[in-house]
Scaffold this motif. Structure first.
Motif, mmCIF file in Angstrom:
data_model
loop_
_atom_site.group_PDB
_atom_site.id
_atom_site.type_symbol
_atom_site.label_atom_id
_atom_site.label_comp_id
_atom_site.label_asym_id
_atom_site.label_seq_id
_atom_site.Cartn_x
_atom_site.Cartn_y
_atom_site.Cartn_z
ATOM 1 N N UNK A 1 5.858 -61.083 -49.233
ATOM 2 C CA UNK A 1 6.320 -59.964 -48.416
ATOM 3 C C UNK A 1 5.107 -59.268 -47.818
ATOM 4 N N UNK A 2 5.231 -58.877 -46.584
ATOM 5 C CA UNK A 2 4.177 -58.097 -45.926
ATOM 6 C C UNK A 2 4.732 -56.725 -45.574
ATOM 7 N N UNK A 3 3.914 -55.704 -45.780
ATOM 8 C CA UNK A 3 4.268 -54.342 -45.404
ATOM 9 C C UNK A 3 3.302 -53.879 -44.323
ATOM 10 N N UNK A 4 3.844 -53.343 -43.249
ATOM 11 C CA UNK A 4 3.017 -52.833 -42.158
ATOM 12 C C UNK A 4 3.353 -51.371 -41.944
ATOM 13 N N UNK A 5 2.323 -50.536 -42.019
ATOM 14 C CA UNK A 5 2.495 -49.108 -41.836
ATOM 15 C C UNK A 5 2.101 -48.686 -40.432
ATOM 16 N N UNK A 6 2.707 -47.589 -39.995
ATOM 17 C CA UNK A 6 2.332 -47.009 -38.717
ATOM 18 C C UNK A 6 2.672 -45.527 -38.727
ATOM 19 N N UNK A 7 2.149 -44.807 -37.742
ATOM 20 C CA UNK A 7 2.539 -43.423 -37.559
ATOM 21 C C UNK A 7 1.492 -42.381 -37.908
ATOM 22 N N UNK A 8 0.366 -42.798 -38.483
ATOM 23 C CA UNK A 8 -0.659 -41.820 -38.806
ATOM 24 C C UNK A 8 -1.358 -41.318 -37.560
ATOM 25 N N UNK A 9 -2.248 -40.338 -37.741
ATOM 26 C CA UNK A 9 -2.987 -39.817 -36.613
ATOM 27 C C UNK A 9 -3.556 -38.444 -36.897
ATOM 28 N N UNK A 10 -3.991 -37.815 -35.835
ATOM 29 C CA UNK A 10 -4.571 -36.471 -35.903
ATOM 30 C C UNK A 10 -3.527 -35.460 -35.433
ATOM 31 N N UNK A 11 -3.352 -34.403 -36.220
ATOM 32 C CA UNK A 11 -2.365 -33.390 -35.875
ATOM 33 C C UNK A 11 -2.920 -32.027 -36.259
ATOM 34 N N UNK A 12 -2.522 -31.009 -35.524
ATOM 35 C CA UNK A 12 -2.964 -29.650 -35.828
ATOM 36 C C UNK A 12 -2.157 -29.078 -36.997
ATOM 37 N N UNK A 13 -2.720 -28.122 -37.711
ATOM 38 C CA UNK A 13 -1.953 -27.479 -38.786
ATOM 39 C C UNK A 13 -0.618 -26.959 -38.271
ATOM 40 N N UNK A 14 0.414 -27.185 -39.070
ATOM 41 C CA UNK A 14 1.759 -26.812 -38.665
ATOM 42 C C UNK A 14 2.503 -27.910 -37.927
ATOM 43 N N UNK A 15 1.804 -28.977 -37.594
ATOM 44 C CA UNK A 15 2.419 -30.066 -36.850
ATOM 45 C C UNK A 15 3.197 -31.027 -37.734
ATOM 46 N N UNK A 16 3.742 -32.068 -37.092
ATOM 47 C CA UNK A 16 4.597 -33.041 -37.784
ATOM 48 C C UNK A 16 4.176 -34.459 -37.443
ATOM 49 N N UNK A 17 4.414 -35.340 -38.369
ATOM 50 C CA UNK A 17 4.227 -36.777 -38.168
ATOM 51 C C UNK A 17 5.292 -37.504 -38.969
ATOM 52 N N UNK A 18 5.644 -38.696 -38.517
ATOM 53 C CA UNK A 18 6.523 -39.570 -39.283
ATOM 54 C C UNK A 18 5.810 -40.894 -39.515
ATOM 55 N N UNK A 19 5.642 -41.236 -40.772
ATOM 56 C CA UNK A 19 5.059 -42.523 -41.152
ATOM 57 C C UNK A 19 6.170 -43.544 -41.363
ATOM 58 N N UNK A 20 5.890 -44.784 -40.977
ATOM 59 C CA UNK A 20 6.830 -45.883 -41.173
ATOM 60 C C UNK A 20 6.157 -46.991 -41.953
ATOM 61 N N UNK A 21 6.951 -47.709 -42.712
ATOM 62 C CA UNK A 21 6.469 -48.848 -43.487
ATOM 63 C C UNK A 21 7.550 -49.912 -43.432
ATOM 64 N N UNK A 22 7.276 -51.004 -42.733
ATOM 65 C CA UNK A 22 8.268 -52.044 -42.509
ATOM 66 C C UNK A 22 7.918 -53.299 -43.293
ATOM 67 N N UNK A 23 8.905 -53.795 -44.009
ATOM 68 C CA UNK A 23 8.728 -55.008 -44.799
ATOM 69 C C UNK A 23 9.233 -56.218 -44.028
#
Length: 116
Positions: free
Chosen positions: A2-24
């Motif tokens: 099985x392989x897992x691939x992550x995405x969604x990281x980055x630079x964000x200002x305090x108070x901001x939002x991000x969504x991380x994904x991990x697909x198998x």
């Protein structure tokens, strides 16, 4: 395998939002657990959130009310929805999936940086 691939990281200002994904992908058996970990500079790796195959989730106290873990079985994808991010959330985030037979697989990690 099985392989897992992550995405969604980055630079964000305090108070901001991000969504991380991990697909198998690959030979996916029944999923037992998903964990999201993070490793902050100079700190040990810590569990941030988990979800089991019945959808029961837990979150560490420091992220409760701000982060939400979920899993879409149709897409074999786990998510970590993060809001009101703070500088102390800066870390490499890693997903870990455990399948039937306790087979454990890791994503490659994704950097989240919270800074103004």
């Amino acid at each position: 395998q099985v392989q897992l691939v992550e995405s969604g990281g980055g630079l964000v200002e305090p108070g901001g939002s991000l969504t991380l994904s991990c697909t198998a992908s690959g030979r996916i058996e029944r999923l037992n657990m998903v964990y999201w970990y993070r490793q902050r500079p100079g700190n040990q790796r810590e569990v941030v959130a988990s979800i089991d195959r019945l959808g029961r989730s837990t979150h560490v106290d420091s992220v409760k009310g701000r982060f939400t873990i979920n899993y879409d079985s149709a897409k074999s994808t786990a998510y970590l929805l993060m809001s009101n991010l703070q500088p102390e959330d800066t870390a490499v985030y890693l997903c870990n999936m455990i399948f039937r037979g306790e087979a454990s697989y890791w994503g490659q990690g994704t950097q989240v940086t919270v800074s103004s």
